[in-house]
Design a protein around this motif. Sequence first.
Motif, PDB file in Angstrom:
ATOM      1  N   GLU A  94      -2.138  25.090  47.309  1.00 43.20           N
ATOM      2  CA  GLU A  94      -1.690  24.814  48.681  1.00 43.20           C
ATOM      3  C   GLU A  94      -2.244  23.453  49.152  1.00 43.20           C
ATOM      4  O   GLU A  94      -3.450  23.242  49.150  1.00 43.20           O
ATOM      5  CB  GLU A  94      -2.218  25.929  49.594  1.00 43.20           C
ATOM      6  CG  GLU A  94      -1.817  25.825  51.037  1.00 43.20           C
ATOM      7  CD  GLU A  94      -0.384  26.296  51.282  1.00 43.20           C
ATOM      8  OE1 GLU A  94       0.191  26.956  50.399  1.00 43.20           O
ATOM      9  OE2 GLU A  94       0.149  25.963  52.350  1.00 43.20           O
ATOM     10  N   PRO A  95      -1.360  22.529  49.578  1.00 44.46           N
ATOM     11  CA  PRO A  95      -1.878  21.240  50.063  1.00 44.46           C
ATOM     12  C   PRO A  95      -2.603  21.398  51.403  1.00 44.46           C
ATOM     13  O   PRO A  95      -2.351  22.353  52.133  1.00 44.46           O
ATOM     14  CB  PRO A  95      -0.630  20.374  50.225  1.00 44.46           C
ATOM     15  CG  PRO A  95       0.492  21.144  49.665  1.00 44.46           C
ATOM     16  CD  PRO A  95       0.096  22.568  49.604  1.00 44.46           C
ATOM     17  N   MET A  96      -3.461  20.455  51.696  1.00 51.70           N
ATOM     18  CA  MET A  96      -4.227  20.516  52.953  1.00 51.70           C
ATOM     19  C   MET A  96      -4.195  19.116  53.560  1.00 51.70           C
ATOM     20  O   MET A  96      -4.260  18.125  52.833  1.00 51.70           O
ATOM     21  CB  MET A  96      -5.655  20.923  52.578  1.00 51.70           C
ATOM     22  CG  MET A  96      -6.677  20.781  53.653  1.00 51.70           C
ATOM     23  SD  MET A  96      -8.316  21.185  52.981  1.00 51.70           S
ATOM     24  CE  MET A  96      -8.884  19.592  52.430  1.00 51.70           C
ATOM     25  N   ARG A  97      -4.078  19.030  54.883  1.00 50.46           N
ATOM     26  CA  ARG A  97      -4.054  17.703  55.524  1.00 50.46           C
ATOM     27  C   ARG A  97      -5.301  17.524  56.369  1.00 50.46           C
ATOM     28  O   ARG A  97      -5.650  18.384  57.172  1.00 50.46           O
ATOM     29  CB  ARG A  97      -2.812  17.561  56.396  1.00 50.46           C
ATOM     30  CG  ARG A  97      -1.528  17.433  55.611  1.00 50.46           C
ATOM     31  CD  ARG A  97      -0.376  17.076  56.524  1.00 50.46           C
ATOM     32  NE  ARG A  97      -0.277  15.637  56.717  1.00 50.46           N
ATOM     33  CZ  ARG A  97       0.346  14.831  55.860  1.00 50.46           C
ATOM     34  NH1 ARG A  97       0.908  15.310  54.778  1.00 50.46           N
ATOM     35  NH2 ARG A  97       0.413  13.533  56.090  1.00 50.46           N
ATOM     36  N   VAL A  98      -5.991  16.399  56.176  1.00 46.80           N
ATOM     37  CA  VAL A  98      -7.146  16.057  57.011  1.00 46.80           C
ATOM     38  C   VAL A  98      -6.932  14.632  57.497  1.00 46.80           C
ATOM     39  O   VAL A  98      -6.755  13.710  56.670  1.00 46.80           O
ATOM     40  CB  VAL A  98      -8.467  16.140  56.211  1.00 46.80           C
ATOM     41  CG1 VAL A  98      -9.656  15.749  57.083  1.00 46.80           C
ATOM     42  CG2 VAL A  98      -8.670  17.526  55.644  1.00 46.80           C
ATOM     43  N   MET A 102      -5.517  32.279  55.323  1.00 43.93           N
ATOM     44  CA  MET A 102      -5.459  31.808  53.937  1.00 43.93           C
ATOM     45  C   MET A 102      -6.181  30.452  53.822  1.00 43.93           C
ATOM     46  O   MET A 102      -6.028  29.584  54.675  1.00 43.93           O
ATOM     47  CB  MET A 102      -4.002  31.646  53.511  1.00 43.93           C
ATOM     48  CG  MET A 102      -3.852  31.429  52.029  1.00 43.93           C
ATOM     49  SD  MET A 102      -2.146  31.555  51.491  1.00 43.93           S
ATOM     50  CE  MET A 102      -1.378  30.193  52.315  1.00 43.93           C
ATOM     51  N   ILE A 103      -6.986  30.321  52.782  1.00 43.13           N
ATOM     52  CA  ILE A 103      -7.738  29.072  52.599  1.00 43.13           C
ATOM     53  C   ILE A 103      -7.025  28.220  51.550  1.00 43.13           C
ATOM     54  O   ILE A 103      -6.719  28.696  50.455  1.00 43.13           O
ATOM     55  CB  ILE A 103      -9.176  29.374  52.128  1.00 43.13           C
ATOM     56  CG1 ILE A 103      -9.883  30.278  53.148  1.00 43.13           C
ATOM     57  CG2 ILE A 103      -9.962  28.096  51.935  1.00 43.13           C
ATOM     58  CD1 ILE A 103     -11.228  30.759  52.697  1.00 43.13           C
ATOM     59  N   ALA A 104      -6.815  26.954  51.893  1.00 40.64           N
ATOM     60  CA  ALA A 104      -6.204  26.042  50.915  1.00 40.64           C
ATOM     61  C   ALA A 104      -7.246  25.705  49.842  1.00 40.64           C
ATOM     62  O   ALA A 104      -8.429  25.501  50.160  1.00 40.64           O
ATOM     63  CB  ALA A 104      -5.735  24.779  51.612  1.00 40.64           C
ATOM     64  N   GLY A 105      -6.807  25.672  48.592  1.00 41.69           N
ATOM     65  CA  GLY A 105      -7.716  25.413  47.470  1.00 41.69           C
ATOM     66  C   GLY A 105      -8.591  24.183  47.641  1.00 41.69           C
ATOM     67  O   GLY A 105      -9.812  24.244  47.451  1.00 41.69           O
ATOM     68  N   PRO A 106      -8.001  23.031  48.042  1.00 38.22           N
ATOM     69  CA  PRO A 106      -8.821  21.819  48.165  1.00 38.22           C
ATOM     70  C   PRO A 106     -10.008  21.988  49.120  1.00 38.22           C
ATOM     71  O   PRO A 106     -11.098  21.510  48.850  1.00 38.22           O
ATOM     72  CB  PRO A 106      -7.827  20.780  48.688  1.00 38.22           C
ATOM     73  CG  PRO A 106      -6.506  21.244  48.186  1.00 38.22           C
ATOM     74  CD  PRO A 106      -6.572  22.740  48.203  1.00 38.22           C
ATOM     75  N   LEU A 107      -9.751  22.720  50.239  1.00 36.18           N
ATOM     76  CA  LEU A 107     -10.833  22.928  51.208  1.00 36.18           C
ATOM     77  C   LEU A 107     -11.993  23.667  50.536  1.00 36.18           C
ATOM     78  O   LEU A 107     -13.167  23.305  50.682  1.00 36.18           O
ATOM     79  CB  LEU A 107     -10.300  23.742  52.390  1.00 36.18           C
ATOM     80  CG  LEU A 107     -11.284  23.955  53.532  1.00 36.18           C
ATOM     81  CD1 LEU A 107     -11.480  22.664  54.297  1.00 36.18           C
ATOM     82  CD2 LEU A 107     -10.789  25.034  54.485  1.00 36.18           C
ATOM     83  N   PHE A 108     -11.624  24.693  49.799  1.00 38.99           N
ATOM     84  CA  PHE A 108     -12.616  25.506  49.097  1.00 38.99           C
ATOM     85  C   PHE A 108     -13.397  24.654  48.098  1.00 38.99           C
ATOM     86  O   PHE A 108     -14.622  24.712  48.023  1.00 38.99           O
ATOM     87  CB  PHE A 108     -11.852  26.620  48.358  1.00 38.99           C
ATOM     88  CG  PHE A 108     -12.618  27.889  48.232  1.00 38.99           C
ATOM     89  CD1 PHE A 108     -12.780  28.721  49.322  1.00 38.99           C
ATOM     90  CD2 PHE A 108     -13.184  28.253  47.033  1.00 38.99           C
ATOM     91  CE1 PHE A 108     -13.490  29.904  49.213  1.00 38.99           C
ATOM     92  CE2 PHE A 108     -13.895  29.429  46.913  1.00 38.99           C
ATOM     93  CZ  PHE A 108     -14.046  30.260  48.008  1.00 38.99           C
ATOM     94  N   LEU A 109     -12.663  23.850  47.324  1.00 43.56           N
ATOM     95  CA  LEU A 109     -13.287  23.079  46.242  1.00 43.56           C
ATOM     96  C   LEU A 109     -14.156  21.928  46.755  1.00 43.56           C
ATOM     97  O   LEU A 109     -15.044  21.456  46.058  1.00 43.56           O
ATOM     98  CB  LEU A 109     -12.209  22.512  45.310  1.00 43.56           C
ATOM     99  CG  LEU A 109     -11.393  23.549  44.534  1.00 43.56           C
ATOM    100  CD1 LEU A 109     -10.288  22.889  43.741  1.00 43.56           C
ATOM    101  CD2 LEU A 109     -12.284  24.350  43.600  1.00 43.56           C
ATOM    102  N   ILE A 110     -13.881  21.479  47.980  1.00 40.02           N
ATOM    103  CA  ILE A 110     -14.686  20.370  48.522  1.00 40.02           C
ATOM    104  C   ILE A 110     -15.848  20.902  49.362  1.00 40.02           C
ATOM    105  O   ILE A 110     -16.978  20.454  49.223  1.00 40.02           O
ATOM    106  CB  ILE A 110     -13.806  19.419  49.368  1.00 40.02           C
ATOM    107  CG1 ILE A 110     -12.766  18.743  48.464  1.00 40.02           C
ATOM    108  CG2 ILE A 110     -14.645  18.354  50.056  1.00 40.02           C
ATOM    109  CD1 ILE A 110     -11.692  17.981  49.217  1.00 40.02           C
ATOM    110  N   LEU A 111     -15.534  21.882  50.221  1.00 46.75           N
ATOM    111  CA  LEU A 111     -16.566  22.318  51.184  1.00 46.75           C
ATOM    112  C   LEU A 111     -17.640  23.216  50.571  1.00 46.75           C
ATOM    113  O   LEU A 111     -18.821  23.068  50.872  1.00 46.75           O
ATOM    114  CB  LEU A 111     -15.902  23.045  52.352  1.00 46.75           C
ATOM    115  CG  LEU A 111     -15.413  22.161  53.491  1.00 46.75           C
ATOM    116  CD1 LEU A 111     -15.016  23.017  54.681  1.00 46.75           C
ATOM    117  CD2 LEU A 111     -16.467  21.149  53.913  1.00 46.75           C
TER     118      LEU A 111
END
Lengths: 234, 463
Positions: free
Chosen positions: B64-68, B1-10
């Motif tokens: 979905e939150p994402m941590r980097v 599953m891909i977190a939304g923020p990752l999709f929207l940034i990458l």
Amino acid sequence: MPYVKKAMPTLPHVLAKLSFLTTTPAIIGLLVTASLIVVIRDWRLSLAALLGQYVLVGLLLTRLIQPQVALTKVLIGDLVCVVLYLTARLVSQDEKGSALGQEDADDSRSLLHAIRKETSAADFAFRLLAALFVGWAVYSLSRRYPLPEVPSDIGFACYWLASLGLLALMLTEEPLKAGMGLLTLITGFELFYSALEHSLSMAGFLGIANFLIALAIAYLAASGTELTTEEGQK
Amino acid sequence: MIAGPLFLILLPLILALLVFVLRRWTLPAAFLASATALVMASLCLGLPLDRPVSVLGWQVALGEPMRVLGREFALGLAGRLALGFIWLIAALAFLFAWRLTQGDLFLPLGLVVLSLLGAAVMIRHFLFAVLFLWIASIIVVFIIQGEQQGLRRGALQYLVMVSLAIPPLLITPWLIELHAVNPDNLAFLRYAAVLLAIGFAILLAVAPFHGWVSAVATDAPPVVAAFVLTTTNAVVLLLMLDLLQSYPWLPEDPQVFRLLRLGGLLMAVVGGLLAFAQRDFGRLLGYAVLSDMGCTLVALGVASPAGLTAALLQVAHRSVGLMLAAMGLAVVRHHAGSDTFDSLHGVARRLPLSTAGLALGGLSLAGMPLTAGFPVRWAIYRLSSAPGLGLALLLSGAGVALGYLRGLSAILDPSTEPQVKQEPLIASLIILGMIALCLGLGILPPSLLPSVQRVVESFSFLK
């Protein structure tokens, strides 16, 4: 006599040897470098001053943060100076080229030269006076409102760099000179901010921002040169 | 599953590389950039926040939150609407750049800027949001200058002003932490409020820090100027709202909202007065935007849910008027070679749709009836409790409208036969669509209202 292989000096060793520079000498050095950036118009001297400024700030930073991080900041500063040096060379070559082209057509060249010399002397005096005035203001400011979390001499250096950077920004519209002023201002801020925020990711972000600013300045400075114009026409 | 923020940034960053490679071929580059922007907009606005959905075979969880590196990125309701809207406007700008180039770097770097602005909106840490905004703004410098020959002051001024705004904003969280440790010492909060005011005043171009807006509007290609003024302004406003939400002591202080009203009033007055005095459409656009942004701040300063609703709606409606005026100006400037009133006599006969777009967009920024700018401006006039405040805003709009009418009288001058080519078909069609949108938003009931009201409900600081 048998050859004894000497171990390479480590960063702590080097810093221990240079520790005498991390106090008053570094502050005096910063007084000189920031003044040079404001007062001197020649890009070579200004750029050398900027480079020296990054090294001196790096030395001061060793008193506030880990030496490795301070060294990284110096390296980023060096990269910034390389970018600006290459651009300044490109721009100055272009200016020389156009000046040579105009030389023959200009009958009153000597008169113009004299006027230009007179103007640049007045300009120098004005900039020097402005720097002295700002220096006096910074001295009073740093005594009256000392910056928290940093020793008083570093607080003074932060005020000095930020104020002279701002002055340089106000005195010019040339991208290279204005850019050096902006970078000086940001360096002053970073010197203070390093004492407040120690995270590596923050240091990384600030480094990226510094480098991008240098690239943006280089791009703006190169925009007016004939080289980019020719490239654009091709 | 891909977190939304990752999709929207990458995703936009990856596609920006492809667009950069294609940048010399305007058609594929513009279409790819525009399609990317459209996909991002539909992802932001169409996907649910609370459950994963299958997109092209991937499971995407938008909320979905994402941590980097220990920092959390998450998309909230307000961020989702803001990003969706920004991407929509960008899609239009990129498409327009196909027929009327706005610089080779606009398309790839535009995507990079939007990705970074997305990161600024989604990161749950004010310091890093500010840093993302700063880096995005530095990249904006490249697209403001574009491939234009000779130094343009707009790019340098923008770089300097944004960089001056960042240090005060970075120091603020440290002061707030100090207050948390010493709750009796209110001086820390006072300093923090002053620094926040300075930082946001520069970023929002409150007078006397307003010079960069007109410089950017004059020197950047018009659509780039509209893109920059729309996207960065929306993100800065959102950051400000997040801050008001995160630190309850800020909205509790009545001085904060008084300051917002005062700053907004100053902007509107300065913008209206200077717009009236201009003799070229580039600067006029800058001051018109300034006047309109002033109204937004006044609406925020009303400190009520209705005021916040009006402010957010105005950001959306302004971007339509601004983009329309910029597109019209782009065609006029490209065909006539200048945008000064004196050099445009009679141009309307050869460029009728562009002239209509330029005038209608400008009048929308002035808040004139039947245009997108009117309904929200009218609401703001009515919300302004002090009678003088509403009148000042009205006069500011009148200043902008008079400025545009003066320009229009020159451009409509029947006595001169202009040596200008006919306007390009595709660009005219896009302008025609924007004219319809601008009129529709001005005449029909505000369609964005329910979404904006839901966002306003998510901000509890105005209860």
